[in-house]
Scaffold this motif. Sequence first.
Motif, mmCIF file in Angstrom:
data_model
loop_
_atom_site.group_PDB
_atom_site.id
_atom_site.type_symbol
_atom_site.label_atom_id
_atom_site.label_comp_id
_atom_site.label_asym_id
_atom_site.label_seq_id
_atom_site.Cartn_x
_atom_site.Cartn_y
_atom_site.Cartn_z
ATOM 1 N N PHE A 1 0.838 -1.188 0.000
ATOM 2 C CA PHE A 1 0.000 0.000 0.000
ATOM 3 C C PHE A 1 0.880 1.248 0.000
ATOM 4 O O PHE A 1 1.939 1.273 0.647
ATOM 5 N N ALA A 2 0.414 2.270 -0.681
ATOM 6 C CA ALA A 2 1.071 3.578 -0.639
ATOM 7 C C ALA A 2 0.234 4.514 0.215
ATOM 8 O O ALA A 2 -0.996 4.567 0.087
ATOM 9 N N VAL A 3 0.906 5.272 1.107
ATOM 10 C CA VAL A 3 0.227 6.210 2.007
ATOM 11 C C VAL A 3 0.690 7.619 1.651
ATOM 12 O O VAL A 3 1.888 7.922 1.722
ATOM 13 N N SER A 4 -0.240 8.480 1.268
ATOM 14 C CA SER A 4 0.125 9.849 0.889
ATOM 15 C C SER A 4 0.596 10.634 2.106
ATOM 16 O O SER A 4 0.358 10.248 3.256
ATOM 17 N N ASP A 5 1.261 11.769 1.819
ATOM 18 C CA ASP A 5 1.774 12.597 2.910
ATOM 19 C C ASP A 5 0.640 13.041 3.835
ATOM 20 O O ASP A 5 0.778 13.035 5.060
ATOM 21 N N ARG B 1 -7.832 0.526 3.698
ATOM 22 C CA ARG B 1 -7.834 0.522 2.230
ATOM 23 C C ARG B 1 -8.552 1.745 1.661
ATOM 24 O O ARG B 1 -8.119 2.348 0.686
ATOM 25 N N SER B 2 -9.691 2.085 2.263
ATOM 26 C CA SER B 2 -10.518 3.140 1.691
ATOM 27 C C SER B 2 -10.079 4.537 2.097
ATOM 28 O O SER B 2 -10.244 5.486 1.323
ATOM 29 N N ASP B 3 -9.504 4.693 3.317
ATOM 30 C CA ASP B 3 -9.239 6.029 3.836
ATOM 31 C C ASP B 3 -7.764 6.377 3.966
ATOM 32 O O ASP B 3 -7.418 7.565 3.999
ATOM 33 N N ILE B 4 -6.887 5.376 4.076
ATOM 34 C CA ILE B 4 -5.491 5.672 4.390
ATOM 35 C C ILE B 4 -4.556 5.241 3.273
ATOM 36 O O ILE B 4 -3.821 6.058 2.698
ATOM 37 N N GLY B 5 -4.525 3.950 2.966
ATOM 38 C CA GLY B 5 -3.551 3.416 2.022
ATOM 39 C C GLY B 5 -4.178 2.953 0.723
ATOM 40 O O GLY B 5 -5.267 2.371 0.719
ATOM 41 N N ALA B 6 -3.490 3.213 -0.381
ATOM 42 C CA ALA B 6 -3.963 2.770 -1.688
ATOM 43 C C ALA B 6 -3.209 1.510 -2.093
ATOM 44 O O ALA B 6 -1.968 1.508 -2.142
ATOM 45 N N PRO B 7 -3.900 0.383 -2.391
ATOM 46 C CA PRO B 7 -3.199 -0.838 -2.818
ATOM 47 C C PRO B 7 -2.534 -0.615 -4.188
ATOM 48 O O PRO B 7 -3.171 -0.151 -5.126
ATOM 49 N N ILE B 8 -1.235 -0.929 -4.257
ATOM 50 C CA ILE B 8 -0.500 -0.697 -5.512
ATOM 51 C C ILE B 8 0.133 -1.973 -6.060
ATOM 52 O O ILE B 8 0.585 -1.994 -7.215
ATOM 53 N N ALA C 1 7.428 6.561 -6.447
ATOM 54 C CA ALA C 1 7.946 7.813 -5.901
ATOM 55 C C ALA C 1 8.334 7.628 -4.446
ATOM 56 O O ALA C 1 7.826 6.736 -3.758
ATOM 57 N N PRO C 2 9.261 8.460 -3.965
ATOM 58 C CA PRO C 2 9.564 8.415 -2.540
ATOM 59 C C PRO C 2 8.299 8.669 -1.717
ATOM 60 O O PRO C 2 7.412 9.419 -2.137
ATOM 61 N N GLY C 3 8.222 8.026 -0.561
ATOM 62 C CA GLY C 3 7.056 8.220 0.296
ATOM 63 C C GLY C 3 6.911 7.109 1.310
ATOM 64 O O GLY C 3 7.820 6.292 1.520
ATOM 65 N N LEU C 4 5.720 7.086 1.908
ATOM 66 C CA LEU C 4 5.412 6.130 2.974
ATOM 67 C C LEU C 4 4.628 4.961 2.388
ATOM 68 O O LEU C 4 3.668 5.150 1.632
#
Length: 528
Positions: free
Chosen positions: A394-398, A423-430, A459-462
């Motif tokens: 999962f990717a988590v936006s800033d 899944r719906s509010d925090i992290g996007a499955p990639i 991209a760099p990130g969480l």
Amino acid sequence: MRQLLAALLLLIVPAAVTAQGEIPDRRIVLTRDVDFPGGDLQSLFDTTYQACERACLAQTACKGFTFNTRSNACFPKSAVTDRVPYVGAWSGEVFAATDAAKRLASLRATDIGFVGATTLSQAREAAQRIGALHPSGQWTLDQMLTAATERRATGDVLNAMRWMGAAVTQSDAGAHWTEYARLALDLAANGGDDQSEMRDRALAGAVNGYLRSDGDAERATALVVLADALEANGRGSDMIPALRLAERLSPRADVIAALERARDIHGFRLIESRVENDLADPRICADFSEPLAKGVDYAPFVRVPDLTMAVEAAGNSLCIAGVEHGRRYQVTFRAGLPAASGETTLREVTQTQYVRDRSPQVAFPGRAYVLPRGSDPALPVETVNLTALDLELFAVSDRNAVQAMRDGLFGRNIDAWEIDRFRSDIGAPIWSGTAEVPQEINRAVLTRLPLADALRDRAPGLYVLTAAVPGADPYDKAPASQWFVLSDLGLSTLSGTDGVHVFIRALSDASPRAGVTVTLLNRANAVL
């Protein structure tokens, strides 16, 4: 008249007394539709029965009272010299407890300290209320005892109890209190809406019976009924000291049988045994009904198949260490094994347990990682009895990183019931996939999970990686979660009196990086 009596009973509370002893200093025998003429100490108008009773009991000179329900008038009496019929009157005669009865009750109370101060207080309150609960002034004691016996013989337990309660108000005798408690227990055993009330009456009655009992046989009988009342009230363990005392006073066959039964059902005993299979060093444990004694070597009380096995006691549990996965063991817990309370087990118990293989497990050994972007990123994972893993990335936006911190999700395992919201509010499955891992039966294996393919062109990130046991119910065995940062920049901070200092270096060669823009956010997700 019955409705009036019910209303009076709801109003009556424990009367004020000069000293809070084990038994009331003064008690009331109540008579319905009777007036005590003459001897008025005072006249109180526009009052209640409750206030009338209190007014009398608050005066040592008051020997009785009449309460007129027609006019709500109260007449405390200096003496009760005559009785005349008067419909609508309630008259109470006061009887004082003797000094000998008080001394006996104080002595008996020390014997049954195991019932607790609250139960003793409730018994005292029951003794204060019983006169109003069972009016009896219009009958003789012999008439009431005969009526109670006759009703009991015909199976009319309710009225037998009522008649015995009336007898108690006049005699205040230990044997009568005990029989009252026994009848209340019989009613409680029949069920019904008043079952709880009957249990309470039985317990209070049995305590009052013992406080007033004199001879050893009478005391033992009261204790047997007290034990039954304690059990009916969910206090089975308190039966044992009551029956031990009864056995010392009168070692009758019924007392001994009751004690043996109580110890079998409620005494210190082995509740269950279990195997802690999933530990690297498994154990066989036995859980007991009471805490074990501290500082006691329990090894002599446990027979194990191998003398190298260690016996460990903690809390209510006794555990045997040194067992192996995939083997069956027979363990015997000997009679006489002691509890902290001084109780001991009655008989030897043998348990046979199989130590099965560890269940499949997966875990990430670290809390957080920074993976260098552009190299060969990988995360360590620890597995037990597994050859493959189901992975999801999962990717988590800033912005959502702050939300994850606020919700208490950041850096910890994501439970099965939280994954949908994640899944719906925090992290996007990639990305999702599987990984093969080496297996050594029942041993934890550390494996490096390469993530180059999953993170290529990211991209760099969480990010968050989850690893699950294939085919497992996530609610029974939650996937492991690893939070990590993908970046070619290593950031460290120092907080001092002059503010926050931020240092940024390249992860590839640890050289300082210049010209990097740093944004500081608060917990409210606002830019500082």
